[in-house]
Design a protein around this motif. Structure first.
Motif, PDB file in Angstrom:
ATOM      1  N   SER A 162     -24.232  -9.147 124.852  1.00  0.00           N
ATOM      2  CA  SER A 162     -24.570  -8.273 125.984  1.00  0.00           C
ATOM      3  C   SER A 162     -23.793  -8.707 127.225  1.00  0.00           C
ATOM      4  N   TYR A 163     -23.510 -10.012 127.326  1.00  0.00           N
ATOM      5  CA  TYR A 163     -22.708 -10.539 128.441  1.00  0.00           C
ATOM      6  C   TYR A 163     -21.315  -9.901 128.429  1.00  0.00           C
ATOM      7  N   ALA A 164     -20.706  -9.868 127.224  1.00  0.00           N
ATOM      8  CA  ALA A 164     -19.367  -9.297 127.105  1.00  0.00           C
ATOM      9  C   ALA A 164     -19.394  -7.802 127.403  1.00  0.00           C
ATOM     10  N   PHE A 192       0.192 -16.199 132.013  1.00  0.00           N
ATOM     11  CA  PHE A 192      -0.245 -16.577 130.670  1.00  0.00           C
ATOM     12  C   PHE A 192      -0.173 -18.092 130.510  1.00  0.00           C
ATOM     13  N   TRP A 193       0.892 -18.688 131.071  1.00  0.00           N
ATOM     14  CA  TRP A 193       1.047 -20.144 131.022  1.00  0.00           C
ATOM     15  C   TRP A 193      -0.106 -20.827 131.724  1.00  0.00           C
ATOM     16  N   ILE A 194      -0.458 -20.314 132.885  1.00  0.00           N
ATOM     17  CA  ILE A 194      -1.596 -20.875 133.637  1.00  0.00           C
ATOM     18  C   ILE A 194      -2.876 -20.749 132.814  1.00  0.00           C
ATOM     19  N   TYR A 195      -3.050 -19.566 132.172  1.00  0.00           N
ATOM     20  CA  TYR A 195      -4.247 -19.323 131.353  1.00  0.00           C
ATOM     21  C   TYR A 195      -4.322 -20.340 130.220  1.00  0.00           C
ATOM     22  N   LEU A 196      -3.182 -20.548 129.556  1.00  0.00           N
ATOM     23  CA  LEU A 196      -3.159 -21.493 128.437  1.00  0.00           C
ATOM     24  C   LEU A 196      -3.465 -22.908 128.909  1.00  0.00           C
ATOM     25  N   LYS A 197      -2.864 -23.296 130.045  1.00  0.00           N
ATOM     26  CA  LYS A 197      -3.091 -24.658 130.562  1.00  0.00           C
ATOM     27  C   LYS A 197      -4.568 -24.858 130.899  1.00  0.00           C
ATOM     28  N   ASP A 198      -5.152 -23.832 131.528  1.00  0.00           N
ATOM     29  CA  ASP A 198      -6.582 -23.918 131.882  1.00  0.00           C
ATOM     30  C   ASP A 198      -7.440 -23.995 130.631  1.00  0.00           C
ATOM     31  N   LEU A 199      -7.040 -23.194 129.624  1.00  0.00           N
ATOM     32  CA  LEU A 199      -7.815 -23.115 128.392  1.00  0.00           C
ATOM     33  C   LEU A 199      -7.894 -24.477 127.719  1.00  0.00           C
ATOM     34  N   LEU A 200      -6.745 -25.193 127.732  1.00  0.00           N
ATOM     35  CA  LEU A 200      -6.715 -26.514 127.097  1.00  0.00           C
ATOM     36  C   LEU A 200      -7.715 -27.454 127.754  1.00  0.00           C
ATOM     37  N   THR A 215     -20.830 -12.631 137.685  1.00  0.00           N
ATOM     38  CA  THR A 215     -21.838 -13.686 137.812  1.00  0.00           C
ATOM     39  C   THR A 215     -21.391 -14.756 138.794  1.00  0.00           C
ATOM     40  N   GLY A 216     -20.082 -14.818 139.031  1.00  0.00           N
ATOM     41  CA  GLY A 216     -19.570 -15.811 139.964  1.00  0.00           C
ATOM     42  C   GLY A 216     -19.527 -17.209 139.380  1.00  0.00           C
ATOM     43  N   GLN A 217     -19.766 -17.336 138.072  1.00  0.00           N
ATOM     44  CA  GLN A 217     -19.781 -18.661 137.455  1.00  0.00           C
ATOM     45  C   GLN A 217     -18.584 -18.805 136.521  1.00  0.00           C
ATOM     46  N   PRO A 218     -18.208 -20.028 136.177  1.00  0.00           N
ATOM     47  CA  PRO A 218     -17.164 -20.198 135.167  1.00  0.00           C
ATOM     48  C   PRO A 218     -17.616 -19.568 133.849  1.00  0.00           C
ATOM     49  N   VAL A 219     -16.657 -18.888 133.180  1.00  0.00           N
ATOM     50  CA  VAL A 219     -16.985 -18.194 131.936  1.00  0.00           C
ATOM     51  C   VAL A 219     -17.485 -19.170 130.874  1.00  0.00           C
ATOM     52  N   THR A 220     -16.841 -20.356 130.812  1.00  0.00           N
ATOM     53  CA  THR A 220     -17.248 -21.343 129.815  1.00  0.00           C
ATOM     54  C   THR A 220     -18.738 -21.658 129.952  1.00  0.00           C
ATOM     55  N   GLN A 221     -19.156 -21.854 131.206  1.00  0.00           N
ATOM     56  CA  GLN A 221     -20.562 -22.195 131.432  1.00  0.00           C
ATOM     57  C   GLN A 221     -21.475 -21.033 131.034  1.00  0.00           C
ATOM     58  N   ASP A 222     -21.072 -19.801 131.419  1.00  0.00           N
ATOM     59  CA  ASP A 222     -21.857 -18.617 131.050  1.00  0.00           C
ATOM     60  C   ASP A 222     -22.010 -18.513 129.540  1.00  0.00           C
ATOM     61  N   LEU A 223     -20.879 -18.680 128.847  1.00  0.00           N
ATOM     62  CA  LEU A 223     -20.907 -18.536 127.380  1.00  0.00           C
ATOM     63  C   LEU A 223     -21.783 -19.614 126.748  1.00  0.00           C
ATOM     64  N   MET A 224     -21.624 -20.870 127.228  1.00  0.00           N
ATOM     65  CA  MET A 224     -22.404 -21.953 126.634  1.00  0.00           C
ATOM     66  C   MET A 224     -23.898 -21.727 126.842  1.00  0.00           C
ATOM     67  N   ALA A 263     -12.137 -11.802 132.477  1.00  0.00           N
ATOM     68  CA  ALA A 263     -12.235 -13.191 131.998  1.00  0.00           C
ATOM     69  C   ALA A 263     -13.355 -13.393 130.962  1.00  0.00           C
ATOM     70  N   PRO A 264     -14.578 -12.862 131.224  1.00  0.00           N
ATOM     71  CA  PRO A 264     -15.621 -13.033 130.196  1.00  0.00           C
ATOM     72  C   PRO A 264     -15.256 -12.364 128.873  1.00  0.00           C
ATOM     73  N   VAL A 265     -14.589 -11.200 128.953  1.00  0.00           N
ATOM     74  CA  VAL A 265     -14.233 -10.502 127.720  1.00  0.00           C
ATOM     75  C   VAL A 265     -13.262 -11.347 126.908  1.00  0.00           C
ATOM     76  N   GLN A 266     -12.232 -11.883 127.630  1.00  0.00           N
ATOM     77  CA  GLN A 266     -11.290 -12.784 126.962  1.00  0.00           C
ATOM     78  C   GLN A 266     -12.012 -13.965 126.332  1.00  0.00           C
ATOM     79  N   GLY A 267     -12.882 -14.561 127.110  1.00  0.00           N
ATOM     80  CA  GLY A 267     -13.633 -15.727 126.621  1.00  0.00           C
ATOM     81  C   GLY A 267     -14.466 -15.392 125.413  1.00  0.00           C
ATOM     82  N   PHE A 268     -15.095 -14.222 125.467  1.00  0.00           N
ATOM     83  CA  PHE A 268     -15.947 -13.787 124.358  1.00  0.00           C
ATOM     84  C   PHE A 268     -15.121 -13.619 123.089  1.00  0.00           C
ATOM     85  N   VAL A 269     -14.018 -12.894 123.229  1.00  0.00           N
ATOM     86  CA  VAL A 269     -13.172 -12.646 122.046  1.00  0.00           C
ATOM     87  C   VAL A 269     -12.687 -13.956 121.455  1.00  0.00           C
TER      88      VAL A 269
END
Lengths: 283, 325
Positions: A236-238, A11-19, A29-38, A248-254
């Protein structure tokens, strides 16, 4: 990702990455979720905003007319539309609209995404195809994008229209019976001034609040509508990620929906203080 | 005398369509108000005082229907005018102030703008700057201190008394010839009541404006009006100059009303309440709607044909009773 670490460290790693704007990587998709979402967010926003826009330009006047002509035919139409809008699930209205307007009548294009097969996306400025194609002056693309948007946005609008029209009607009806409307009439103000400047503005507060609520509903409803219309949005991605257990995409979506939701409520509160000076004072 | 007549309500009957059927709220109401005169309509809550005023001004609730009668303002029958013509008269020729001034003002519009709205409605040619100046002047005329600053105030920032002053400023913005004050002091504390009533009285005198005061307070009516019309259950029962009425009320209801009013030298124990309640107007009513509560009721009181008549040939003292005191 530290999957071998303890839950806390993960969770700590997740938070650090999120920041740092890193929401992890999607397995599918093999891509970073941030890029997919954007990439997909503009498609969802364009659809949702257009749906809300249609709901507002139809719902508000409908509610107003129903309030000023209670028990007339327009009031009954309003009641019918709002009741059916609430009762019918959106994926069902979406399927029915596709069945009638694409399969039976052939008026609408195939529900296959944001553009027909022969068009390519306009140059990316805002990510909204309607705006980008208009900016680039590519009216063929604009027409194609609009044609693809019509059915799904009407599906969303039908759902959003119900609470908007109902709250507008109820709010306006309440205000029209209030003391200050009576004094405005006694002072001989013209009907239009009474209706718009006195009644409508006073009933706008609950309407704006409802608008914020409806918009957040729409973000959720989008998941199903995007699936039905094969819309390449975040919903539809989520959903696809969920089926593939791609977390990861589901987390990102939420998370991004939650952020959108908070921003939206902030905008609603700011709007409210613009409309009613008493809100600003209370805050 | 007749050339002086400003407002004349003749045999006005109003019925409301409710889910319990048609309710005859007003029964042949007659009122006359001359130029510059002050008339009070006195009665219990629900006696039809306000409905009379609303019907005369054409701001009756859509459920209310005028079933009979005439309302003449300077000889014009108001009931025959279109709603557009009526709108132009309201606020310009006759205006109204209401009870609970806080709720009677638009809560989210600056009070100065609300005065401007009335000015704009009746003087379309007026420029924005002139309108603002007139609104500030209007605030000053109702003795609001620092009117330039108060122009930007919202009703919730003002006290109840201040709000009623603003209401008066709105009503008098176009210098009407008739002001209808519907319980203007209800919801205000006692000291403010006097100040507001004095202000209304003073402005009415200054503009030569007739005032119709609607109140349930007989004492207030006596202090500020020259004539009083007593209403009960939608009927005018007695109509007389204040002195005549207080010296010799002829209608049993008026006498009862006075016995129930606090006066100097009378202790609370000596006050007598009026027996019974207002009759249920959903039921068919006898000719005299007070007869069921009246201890002087005679068998013929229930028969039709009751009318407001001069008492012993005194044309200024009218009474609707078959067995007067």
């Amino acid at each position: 990702m530290g999957l071998n670490e303890s839950l806390f460290s993960q969770f700590w790693i997740y938070l650090k990455d999120l920041l740092q704007g890193d929401m992890g990587r999607s397995f599918t998709t093999g891509q970073p979720v941030t890029q997919d979402l954007m990439e997909r967010l503009p498609a969802s926003l364009e659809l949702t905003l257009l749906g809300l826009f249609i709901a507002i330009i139809v719902g508000l006047p409908l509610g107003m007319l129903a309030a000023t002509h209670p028990n007339s035919w327009i009031d009954h139409i309003c009641r019918l539309l709002t009741t059916s809008g609430v009762c019918l699930p959106t994926f069902f209205t979406g399927l029915v609209l596709i069945y009638i307007f694409y399969y039976l009548l052939g008026w609408a294009p195939a529900p296959m995404g944001r553009l027909d097969l022969f068009s390519s996306p306009p140059q990316d400025v805002t990510g909204f195809y309607l705006i980008d194609s208009a900016l680039a002056g590519e009216w063929a693309i604009f027409r194609s994008a609009l044609a693809q948007l019509i059915l799904p946005s009407i599906t969303l609008a039908l759902f959003a229209l119900a609470p908007l029209a109902r709250i507008t009607r109820a709010g306006l009806l309440g205000v029209l019976n209030s003391d200050f409307i009576r004094s405005a009439k006694a002072a001989g103000l013209p009907r239009r001034v009474i209706l718009v400047r006195y009644a409508l503005r006073n009933s706008l507060l609950p309407v704006v609040n409802t608008m914020g609520m409806v918009f957040s509903y729409l973000l959720g409803i989008n998941v199903l509508v995007e699936k039905v219309f094969a819309w390449p949005g975040i919903g539809s991605y989520a959903l696809e990620a969920l089926i593939a257990s791609d977390y990861a995409p589901v987390q990102g979506f939420v998370l991004s929906i939650a952020v959108l939701y908070v921003l939206l409520n902030l905008i609603v509160d700011l709007l409210c203080s613009l409309i009613d000076p008493r809100v600003e004072r209370a805050a | 005398m007749h050339t002086n007549l400003l407002l004349s309500v003749q045999n006005l009957s109003v019925a409301f369509d409710t889910r319990h059927g048609r309710v005859a709220v007003l029964d042949k109401v007659n009122l006359n108000l001359h130029k510059g005169e002050t008339l009070a309509i006195v009665g219990e809550s629900g006696s039809g005082k306000s409905v009379t005023a609303y019907a005369a001004l054409g701001i009756l609730d859509p459920a209310g229907k005028i079933t009979n009668g005439k309302v003449e303002f300077e000889g014009r029958n108001l009931l025959e005018l279109s709603s557009q013509e009526m709108r132009k008269l309201r606020g310009r020729d006759f205006a109204m102030i209401f009870q609970n001034p806080r709720t009677a003002l638009n809560p989210i519009r600056k009070v100065g703008r609300q005065i401007e709205d009335v000015l704009q409605a009746h003087n379309p040619g007026m420029g924005a700057k002139a309108r603002k100046e007139a609104a500030i002047e209007q605030l000053a005329s109702v003795k609001i201190t620092d009117p330039t600053r108060r122009y930007n105030a919202y009703p919730y920032e003002l006290s109840g008394g201040m709000c009623q002053r603003v209401m008066i400023a709105i009503a008098l913005a176009c210098k009407p010839r008739l002001l209808i004050a519907d319980e203007p002091t209800t919801g205000l504390d006692v000291t403010t009541q006097v100040v507001i009533m004095d202000l209304v009285h003073e402005l009415a005198q200054a503009h030569g404006m007739a005032t119709l005061l609607i109140t349930h307070d007989l004492g207030l009516a006596a202090d500020y009006c020259s004539r009083i019309a007593v209403m009960h259950a939608g009927q005018v029962l007695e109509d007389a100059p204040v002195a005549t009425l207080f010296k010799g009320a002829r209608h049993p209801y008026t006498a009862r009303l006075m016995a129930a009013t606090l006066q100097p030298g009378i202790t609370l124990e000596k006050l007598v309440s009026i027996p019974g309640q207002l009759p249920d107007l959903r039921q068919p009513q006898p000719s005299c709607r007070f007869s069921t509560r009246c201890e002087r009721c005679l068998p013929q009181c229930k028969e039709p044909g009751l009318a407001l008549m001069p008492y012993s040939n005194n044309t200024s003292h009218l009474i609707a009773c078959r067995n007067p005191l």
